[in-house]
Every structure is written in structure tokens, then in C-alpha cells.
Design a protein around this motif. Structure first.
Motif, short mmCIF file in Angstrom:
data_model
loop_
_atom_site.label_atom_id
_atom_site.label_comp_id
_atom_site.label_asym_id
_atom_site.label_seq_id
_atom_site.Cartn_x
_atom_site.Cartn_y
_atom_site.Cartn_z
N TYR A 53 12.60 -6.52 8.96
CA TYR A 53 11.69 -5.96 9.96
C TYR A 53 11.88 -4.45 9.98
CZ TYR A 53 9.21 -5.71 14.45
OH TYR A 53 8.30 -5.45 15.45
N ASP A 54 10.80 -3.69 9.81
CA ASP A 54 10.95 -2.24 9.72
C ASP A 54 10.13 -1.46 10.72
OD1 ASP A 54 8.45 -2.60 8.64
OD2 ASP A 54 8.88 -1.57 6.76
N ASP A 55 9.54 -2.12 11.67
CA ASP A 55 8.77 -1.43 12.71
C ASP A 55 9.74 -0.80 13.71
OD1 ASP A 55 6.54 -0.51 14.14
OD2 ASP A 55 5.52 -2.43 14.04
N SER A 56 9.24 -0.28 14.80
CA SER A 56 10.08 0.40 15.79
C SER A 56 10.87 -0.59 16.64
CB SER A 56 9.22 1.27 16.71
OG SER A 56 8.46 0.46 17.58
N VAL A 57 11.89 -0.09 17.31
CA VAL A 57 12.69 -0.93 18.20
C VAL A 57 11.83 -1.43 19.37
CG1 VAL A 57 13.64 0.95 19.63
CG2 VAL A 57 14.96 -1.15 19.30
N ASP A 58 10.88 -0.61 19.82
CA ASP A 58 9.99 -1.05 20.90
C ASP A 58 9.09 -2.20 20.45
OD1 ASP A 58 10.99 0.80 22.74
OD2 ASP A 58 9.56 2.34 22.11
N GLU A 59 8.57 -2.13 19.24
CA GLU A 59 7.75 -3.22 18.71
C GLU A 59 8.58 -4.48 18.52
OE1 GLU A 59 4.46 -3.77 18.23
OE2 GLU A 59 4.29 -1.90 19.35
N TYR A 60 9.81 -4.31 18.06
CA TYR A 60 10.69 -5.47 17.88
C TYR A 60 10.92 -6.15 19.23
CZ TYR A 60 14.77 -8.27 16.67
OH TYR A 60 15.63 -9.31 16.48
N ALA A 61 11.23 -5.37 20.25
CA ALA A 61 11.43 -5.94 21.59
C ALA A 61 10.15 -6.64 22.06
CB ALA A 61 11.85 -4.85 22.57
N ASN A 62 9.01 -6.01 21.86
CA ASN A 62 7.74 -6.63 22.25
C ASN A 62 7.54 -7.96 21.51
OD1 ASN A 62 5.08 -6.47 23.60
ND2 ASN A 62 4.34 -6.34 21.50
N ASP A 63 7.87 -7.97 20.23
CA ASP A 63 7.69 -9.19 19.44
C ASP A 63 8.63 -10.31 19.89
OD1 ASP A 63 5.66 -8.03 17.95
OD2 ASP A 63 6.98 -7.45 16.30
N LEU A 64 9.81 -9.98 20.39
CA LEU A 64 10.74 -11.00 20.87
C LEU A 64 10.20 -11.77 22.07
CD1 LEU A 64 14.24 -9.28 20.67
CD2 LEU A 64 13.44 -11.21 19.29
#
Length: 145
Positions: A53-64
Motif C-alpha cells: 500500500y503506497d497511498d497516504s497515511v490518511d487514506e490508509y486510515a480511511n480505508d481501514l
């Protein structure tokens, strides 16, 4: 006999997928999602984490949050729906566990408030650290490949 309201003052609804999606929307989710949508989102995220996963930490949190939705929905769904859907969720959870590192949320917690400990997926980070997410998590002490 009249149905009793739950701790939120809500009357019980049938535990079918549409009713549960609507109930969760009323609790604050942006839409009346379906189980299929959220299982598909969780499957996409698990695959992305496995690949890197290489998107931003904010996108990762959103995806979780798709996994949060599934957690909340499982408490409301009919038993037969849960029985049908649980094997796929377990398989995805196992894949996520294998593709991530448990750091008790230390790295991700530097960027996002961690929810209740029962939501274990927030206390892990991808084993493969790439792109913006990798840089952010490494700056917070995460280790990976």
C-alpha cells in the motif's frame, strides 16, 4: 409486548442487510452501505496491503474504516447472514494478519487516534512499507520491508 429500545434509544430492526446498512447510516456512516460493498472494500484493502500500500497515511486510515463497519454490522445482522459471510471475513482477516506487523498501533497512532482495542486492525501496519504510507510510518518508528 412492545419492543424495547437499545442503549442508543433505537428500536430493534430486522437484521437484514438493508436494515443494518440504514441503521449504521443513522449512527453516522456516510451512506447505507451493504455487506457486499464493505466485504469488497476490505478485500481490496487486504490485497493492496499484500502488494504494498503506497497511498497516504490518511487514506490508509480511511480505508481501514470498512473493517470497522463490518465489525459493527456483525452485531446487528441476522445469524444466517453472519454464518454465510463469516468465512470470507475470516479469510481476509487472516491474510491481513499475514501481511501486517503488530506494533500495538504505535506507528499509526502517531497520525490517527486509535479506536477501541477490539478493533485489532488499527494496531497493525503493513509489512511492506512503500510510498507515502511507508515514509510516514517509518518516521513514526515502524519497521518493515
Amino acid at each position: 409486548m412492545a419492543a424495547e429500545a437499545d442503549e442508543r434509544g433505537e428500536l430493534p430492526l430486522p437484521g437484514n442487510e438493508a436494515a443494518v446498512g440504514e441503521r449504521l447510516r443513522r449512527r453516522g456512516w456516510r451512506a447505507a452501505f451493504t455487506v457486499t460493498e464493505m466485504v469488497d472494500d476490505w478485500a481490496w484493502l487486504v490485497g493492496a496491503v499484500e502488494r504494498g500500500y503506497d497511498d497516504s497515511v490518511d487514506e490508509y486510515a480511511n480505508d481501514l474504516y470498512c473493517r470497522n463497519w463490518l465489525h459493527e454490522a456483525w452485531l446487528l445482522l441476522d445469524d444466517h447472514i453472519v454464518a454465510i459471510r463469516t468465512p470470507r471475513i475470516r479469510e481476509l482477516d487472516e491474510r491481513f494478519l499475514a501481511a501486517t506487523v503488530d506494533d500495538d498501533g504505535l506507528a499509526l497512532g502517531r497520525f490517527h487516534g486509535l479506536p477501541h482495542p477490539d478493533l485489532w486492525w488499527w494496531r497493525r501496519h503493513p509489512r511492506v512499507l512503500l510510498g507515502d504510507l511507508g515514509r510516514s510510518l517509518r518516521s513514526a518508528g515502524a519497521t518493515g520491508t
